[in-house]
Design a protein around this motif. Sequence first.
Motif, PDB file in Angstrom:
ATOM      1  N   ILE A 152       0.692  -1.054  -0.107  1.00  0.00           N
ATOM      2  CA  ILE A 152      -0.249   0.041  -0.055  1.00  0.00           C
ATOM      3  C   ILE A 152       0.833   1.366  -0.234  1.00  0.00           C
ATOM      4  N   ALA A 153       1.513   1.455   0.647  1.00  0.00           N
ATOM      5  CA  ALA A 153       3.085   2.098   0.636  1.00  0.00           C
ATOM      6  C   ALA A 153       3.738   2.521  -0.415  1.00  0.00           C
ATOM      7  N   GLY A 154       3.908   1.501  -1.097  1.00  0.00           N
ATOM      8  CA  GLY A 154       4.425   1.658  -1.849  1.00  0.00           C
ATOM      9  C   GLY A 154       4.166   2.149  -3.901  1.00  0.00           C
ATOM     10  N   ALA A 155       2.711   1.646  -3.546  1.00  0.00           N
ATOM     11  CA  ALA A 155       1.756   1.663  -4.001  1.00  0.00           C
ATOM     12  C   ALA A 155       1.406   3.404  -4.286  1.00  0.00           C
ATOM     13  N   ALA A 156       1.205   3.719  -2.940  1.00  0.00           N
ATOM     14  CA  ALA A 156       0.622   5.861  -2.356  1.00  0.00           C
ATOM     15  C   ALA A 156       1.724   6.234  -3.081  1.00  0.00           C
ATOM     16  N   ALA A 157       2.586   6.184  -2.457  1.00  0.00           N
ATOM     17  CA  ALA A 157       4.456   6.404  -2.806  1.00  0.00           C
ATOM     18  C   ALA A 157       4.414   6.888  -4.091  1.00  0.00           C
ATOM     19  N   GLY A 158       4.349   6.007  -5.481  1.00  0.00           N
ATOM     20  CA  GLY A 158       4.555   6.017  -6.542  1.00  0.00           C
ATOM     21  C   GLY A 158       3.454   7.080  -7.048  1.00  0.00           C
ATOM     22  N   PHE A 159       2.477   6.480  -6.566  1.00  0.00           N
ATOM     23  CA  PHE A 159       1.091   7.949  -7.166  1.00  0.00           C
ATOM     24  C   PHE A 159       1.770   9.249  -6.543  1.00  0.00           C
ATOM     25  N   GLY A 160       2.052   9.407  -5.635  1.00  0.00           N
ATOM     26  CA  GLY A 160       2.528  10.661  -4.950  1.00  0.00           C
ATOM     27  C   GLY A 160       4.053  11.104  -6.130  1.00  0.00           C
ATOM     28  N   ILE A 161       4.625  10.250  -6.647  1.00  0.00           N
ATOM     29  CA  ILE A 161       5.580  10.595  -7.509  1.00  0.00           C
ATOM     30  C   ILE A 161       5.213  11.067  -8.958  1.00  0.00           C
ATOM     31  N   GLY A 162       4.228  10.427  -9.187  1.00  0.00           N
ATOM     32  CA  GLY A 162       4.273  10.436 -11.040  1.00  0.00           C
ATOM     33  C   GLY A 162       2.855  11.606 -10.930  1.00  0.00           C
ATOM     34  N   VAL A 163       2.634  11.817 -10.168  1.00  0.00           N
ATOM     35  CA  VAL A 163       2.130  13.080 -10.331  1.00  0.00           C
ATOM     36  C   VAL A 163       2.759  14.294 -10.344  1.00  0.00           C
ATOM     37  N   VAL A 164       3.986  14.007  -9.657  1.00  0.00           N
ATOM     38  CA  VAL A 164       5.116  14.908  -9.492  1.00  0.00           C
ATOM     39  C   VAL A 164       5.562  15.388 -10.634  1.00  0.00           C
ATOM     40  N   ALA A 165       6.079  14.365 -10.804  1.00  0.00           N
ATOM     41  CA  ALA A 165       6.517  13.712 -12.283  1.00  0.00           C
ATOM     42  C   ALA A 165       6.059  14.420 -13.657  1.00  0.00           C
ATOM     43  N   LEU A 175      12.835  11.532  -6.486  1.00  0.00           N
ATOM     44  CA  LEU A 175      12.038  11.278  -5.146  1.00  0.00           C
ATOM     45  C   LEU A 175      11.960   9.436  -5.448  1.00  0.00           C
ATOM     46  N   LEU A 176      12.573   8.770  -6.265  1.00  0.00           N
ATOM     47  CA  LEU A 176      12.194   7.433  -7.051  1.00  0.00           C
ATOM     48  C   LEU A 176      13.081   6.525  -5.704  1.00  0.00           C
ATOM     49  N   ILE A 177      14.720   7.180  -6.234  1.00  0.00           N
ATOM     50  CA  ILE A 177      15.134   6.012  -5.051  1.00  0.00           C
ATOM     51  C   ILE A 177      15.393   6.591  -3.677  1.00  0.00           C
ATOM     52  N   PRO A 178      15.425   7.405  -3.613  1.00  0.00           N
ATOM     53  CA  PRO A 178      15.106   7.286  -1.693  1.00  0.00           C
ATOM     54  C   PRO A 178      14.048   6.427  -1.212  1.00  0.00           C
ATOM     55  N   THR A 179      12.836   7.180  -2.117  1.00  0.00           N
ATOM     56  CA  THR A 179      11.547   5.508  -2.011  1.00  0.00           C
ATOM     57  C   THR A 179      11.802   4.468  -1.850  1.00  0.00           C
ATOM     58  N   ILE A 180      12.422   3.470  -2.779  1.00  0.00           N
ATOM     59  CA  ILE A 180      12.957   2.692  -3.069  1.00  0.00           C
ATOM     60  C   ILE A 180      14.374   1.716  -2.551  1.00  0.00           C
ATOM     61  N   VAL A 181      14.862   3.360  -1.541  1.00  0.00           N
ATOM     62  CA  VAL A 181      15.662   2.101  -0.359  1.00  0.00           C
ATOM     63  C   VAL A 181      15.428   2.348   0.333  1.00  0.00           C
ATOM     64  N   LEU A 182      14.025   3.100   0.802  1.00  0.00           N
ATOM     65  CA  LEU A 182      13.678   3.385   2.489  1.00  0.00           C
ATOM     66  C   LEU A 182      12.577   2.026   2.155  1.00  0.00           C
ATOM     67  N   LEU A 183      11.479   2.200   1.277  1.00  0.00           N
ATOM     68  CA  LEU A 183      10.741   0.908   1.612  1.00  0.00           C
ATOM     69  C   LEU A 183      11.059  -0.137   1.017  1.00  0.00           C
ATOM     70  N   TYR A 184      12.403  -0.707   0.773  1.00  0.00           N
ATOM     71  CA  TYR A 184      12.096  -2.093  -0.071  1.00  0.00           C
ATOM     72  C   TYR A 184      13.622  -2.617   0.070  1.00  0.00           C
ATOM     73  N   ALA A 185      14.139  -1.432   1.105  1.00  0.00           N
ATOM     74  CA  ALA A 185      15.948  -2.377   1.969  1.00  0.00           C
ATOM     75  C   ALA A 185      16.884  -2.074   0.207  1.00  0.00           C
ATOM     76  N   VAL A 186      16.431  -1.323  -0.786  1.00  0.00           N
ATOM     77  CA  VAL A 186      17.476  -1.612  -2.386  1.00  0.00           C
ATOM     78  C   VAL A 186      18.586  -0.904  -2.204  1.00  0.00           C
ATOM     79  N   ASP A 187      20.278  -1.323  -2.366  1.00  0.00           N
ATOM     80  CA  ASP A 187      21.695  -1.039  -2.683  1.00  0.00           C
ATOM     81  C   ASP A 187      21.251   0.701  -2.983  1.00  0.00           C
ATOM     82  N   ILE A 188      21.916   1.654  -3.062  1.00  0.00           N
ATOM     83  CA  ILE A 188      21.790   2.561  -3.864  1.00  0.00           C
ATOM     84  C   ILE A 188      22.056   2.339  -5.490  1.00  0.00           C
ATOM     85  N   LYS A 189      23.040   2.033  -5.594  1.00  0.00           N
ATOM     86  CA  LYS A 189      23.472   1.810  -7.235  1.00  0.00           C
ATOM     87  C   LYS A 189      22.122   0.631  -7.357  1.00  0.00           C
ATOM     88  N   THR A 190      21.600  -0.251  -7.686  1.00  0.00           N
ATOM     89  CA  THR A 190      20.271  -0.253  -7.871  1.00  0.00           C
ATOM     90  C   THR A 190      18.941  -0.332  -7.746  1.00  0.00           C
TER      91      THR A 190
END
Length: 271
Positions: A152-165, A175-190
Motif C-alpha cells: 500500500i505504501a509503495g503504491a501510494a508513494a508511486g502515485f505521489g511521485i507520478g503526480v509530481v513528475a 524521489l524514486l531512489i530514496p523511496t526504493i531504498v527506504l521501502l524495499y531495502a535495495v542498495d542505492i546503485k540498484t
Amino acid sequence: MSTDEAAMPARAVRSLPLAFAAGAAVGVLGGMIGLGGAEFRLPLLISLFGFTALAAVIVNKAMSLIVVLTALPARLAAVPLAELATHWTVAVNLLAGSLIGAWAGASWAVRMRPTTLYKVLAALMVGMAAALVLTHTATLSTLTLPGPAQTIAGAAAGFGIGVVAAIMGVAGGELLIPTIVLLYAVDIKTAGSLSLVVSLPTMLVAFARYSRDGSFAVLGANLRFVAVMAAGSITGALLGGLLLGVIPDLVLIPILAIVLLISAIKMARHT
C-alpha cells in the motif's frame, strides 16, 4: 494554446548555442549528484527562454524522456538486467501507483490556470530542494513494514511521485531512489537503475495525456530547440558523471538547494 504561444520564443530561436550550453550546465549538475537534473532545467525554460509554465513542463518532459532513454542502456551495463529482474515486484508495486499518478498529474496541469501552475511549480521546487538535502545528507534507513502495508505504501508513494513528475516534467529519480531504498531495502546503485525502469513508463503515460491537449503543439514548434538542449543535457550528464565526487556533497548539495529555492521564489512571483 495559441499558435504564438506554441511557437519557439524569439530568444530561443536566436540562442540555440545558449540552449545547448544551458542543457549542458543542467546535465553537469545532475550528473554530479547522480540524477538527471530536470528540476534545474524547468526554471531556465521559463525565465531564460520565455516558455509559459505549461509549455515549459511539456518541453521539460520531452527532454527528460530523451535523457532517460539515453541513460537506461548505461545503467543496464552497470546493473545487469538479470539483477534488476530479481526486484521486479518493486517496480510493479511503484508502477501501480505512478502510472495513475502521472495521468492524474498531467490532467491537473493542463486544467490549471497559468498563475496557479506557477505557484504549484514553485511549491514543488521547494519540496525538491528539501528532498535533495535529506537524500544526500541524511542516512537512509529501511522502514520495516509487513507485506500488505509495504504494498500500500509503495503504491501510494508511486502515485505521489507520478503526480509530481508529470506536473514538473521530470523523471522523478530524485524521489524514486530514496523511496526504493527506504521501502524495499535495495542498495542505492540498484535503486538508481530501478528508478529508470519505473520512470520511463511513468513519463510515457504523462506524455500520452499531454498529447491529448492543444498545449502539446509546443513540441512540434520547438523540435530543433528540444533536440539541441537535450543534446546539451546528455553531454553535460556524461561530464557530470566523470566529476561525481569531485565536489563534496556537503558543499554541493546546499548550493543546489539554494538555487532551487531562489528559482522557486522567482517562479511564485511569475505572472
